[in-house]
Design a protein around this motif. Structure first.
Motif, PDB file in Angstrom:
ATOM      1  N   ILE A   1      33.798 -13.317  51.329  1.00  0.00           N
ATOM      2  CA  ILE A   1      33.699 -15.082  50.365  1.00  0.00           C
ATOM      3  C   ILE A   1      33.164 -15.688  51.410  1.00  0.00           C
ATOM      4  O   ILE A   1      32.258 -15.950  50.424  1.00  0.00           O
ATOM      5  CB  ILE A   1      35.274 -14.853  49.354  1.00  0.00           C
ATOM      6  CG1 ILE A   1      35.963 -14.235  48.614  1.00  0.00           C
ATOM      7  CG2 ILE A   1      35.231 -16.480  48.592  1.00  0.00           C
ATOM      8  CD1 ILE A   1      36.845 -14.237  48.053  1.00  0.00           C
TER       9      ILE A   1
ATOM     10  N   ALA B   1      35.404  -8.404  47.263  1.00  0.00           N
ATOM     11  CA  ALA B   1      36.260  -8.438  48.064  1.00  0.00           C
ATOM     12  C   ALA B   1      37.331  -7.751  48.433  1.00  0.00           C
ATOM     13  O   ALA B   1      37.915  -6.396  48.959  1.00  0.00           O
ATOM     14  CB  ALA B   1      36.698 -10.203  48.105  1.00  0.00           C
TER      15      ALA B   1
ATOM     16  N   ARG C   1      30.222 -14.838  41.475  1.00  0.00           N
ATOM     17  CA  ARG C   1      31.490 -15.282  41.527  1.00  0.00           C
ATOM     18  C   ARG C   1      31.534 -13.747  41.718  1.00  0.00           C
ATOM     19  O   ARG C   1      32.907 -13.335  42.238  1.00  0.00           O
ATOM     20  CB  ARG C   1      32.379 -16.208  41.566  1.00  0.00           C
ATOM     21  CG  ARG C   1      31.980 -17.765  42.322  1.00  0.00           C
ATOM     22  CD  ARG C   1      32.841 -19.056  42.025  1.00  0.00           C
ATOM     23  NE  ARG C   1      33.010 -19.108  40.860  1.00  0.00           N
ATOM     24  CZ  ARG C   1      32.072 -20.099  39.603  1.00  0.00           C
ATOM     25  NH1 ARG C   1      31.136 -20.732  40.959  1.00  0.00           N
ATOM     26  NH2 ARG C   1      32.132 -20.228  38.642  1.00  0.00           N
TER      27      ARG C   1
ATOM     28  N   ALA D   1      37.053 -17.612  46.151  1.00  0.00           N
ATOM     29  CA  ALA D   1      36.820 -17.946  45.913  1.00  0.00           C
ATOM     30  C   ALA D   1      35.659 -19.026  44.631  1.00  0.00           C
ATOM     31  O   ALA D   1      34.273 -19.719  45.672  1.00  0.00           O
ATOM     32  CB  ALA D   1      35.759 -16.676  45.061  1.00  0.00           C
TER      33      ALA D   1
ATOM     34  N   ILE E   1      33.205 -11.943  44.357  1.00  0.00           N
ATOM     35  CA  ILE E   1      35.057 -11.201  44.375  1.00  0.00           C
ATOM     36  C   ILE E   1      35.066  -9.341  44.112  1.00  0.00           C
ATOM     37  O   ILE E   1      36.229  -8.731  44.615  1.00  0.00           O
ATOM     38  CB  ILE E   1      36.160 -11.702  42.873  1.00  0.00           C
ATOM     39  CG1 ILE E   1      35.725 -13.068  42.938  1.00  0.00           C
ATOM     40  CG2 ILE E   1      36.996 -11.538  42.509  1.00  0.00           C
ATOM     41  CD1 ILE E   1      36.314 -13.933  41.626  1.00  0.00           C
TER      42      ILE E   1
END
Length: 208
Positions: free
Chosen positions: A173, A203, A196, A104, A200
């Motif tokens: 991402i 994800a 981010r 990422a 994450i």
């Protein structure tokens, strides 16, 4: 094999001076597309800001679409080259969370550096879907690289299809990096570090 640009008039620079001139045009175009978008960016402004001559531009490119196609070609080749050297091993990253966090960080940084390119690609793809198709092909290549290491992180991926789950996580991402750079997702954090973290988490969520 390198893909060809859509315009046959492009002449790749062979000499160092020509390559430097070409890079100036590409760098200036990235800035112009970032600030104004593709439709509003003018060739005359790109030439002026580059500090190069009009003749030098038209010696290499027929128009700004031709210039964009060279940007797309170079970006595609750079991505393929980077994939060859990319280390996704568990020995290096330790955990699947660290792996996705590392990716990422790289993805957001690269997209931010190429935000002008992506803004132009988004505009152009409305009329020419093949542009976005080529970007999708790159996502598939990236996913294929991650698929090769899915078993290394198997104990941390609860999903029954571990390869598919890891590829889904990577696609989240990639998609979020591109679209948030273009201003999508107004409810997401504006701070890049916090953004981010959210991406994450999303994800990691598809690994279950």
């Amino acid at each position: 094999m390198a893909q060809q640009t859509s315009n046959k008039s492009y002449r790749p620079a062979k000499q160092s001076r020509g390559r430097r001139t070409e890079e100036k045009f590409l760098k200036t175009a990235e800035e112009a597309f970032r600030n104004n978008g593709f439709a509003k960016a003018r060739v005359a402004d790109i030439i002026k800001l580059s500090g190069c001559s009009t003749g030098s531009f038209y010696h290499r490119f027929s128009d700004k679409r031709d210039l964009f196609d060279v940007m797309l070609l170079q970006m595609s080749e750079a991505t393929k080259s980077e994939l060859l050297d990319q280390d996704l091993s568990r020995t290096t990253h330790g955990s699947v969370q660290n792996l996705l966090a590392h990716y990422a960080e790289e993805a957001f940084a690269k997209v931010n550096d190429r935000r002008g390119f992506y803004r132009a690609a988004y505009e152009i793809s409305a009329q020419d879907p093949t542009v976005w198709d080529r970007l999708k092909d790159l996502s598939i290549l990236i996913g294929g690289k991650f698929a090769k290491v899915a078993e290394d992180y198997a104990d941390e991926i609860p999903a029954s299809n571990k390869t598919e789950a890891l590829q889904h996580a990577v696609q989240i991402i990639i998609t979020m990096a591109i679209h948030t750079s273009l201003g999508s997702g107004p409810l997401l954090p504006e701070d890049r570090t916090e953004l981010r973290k959210v991406v994450i988490k999303a994800a990691l969520g598809v690994l279950v």
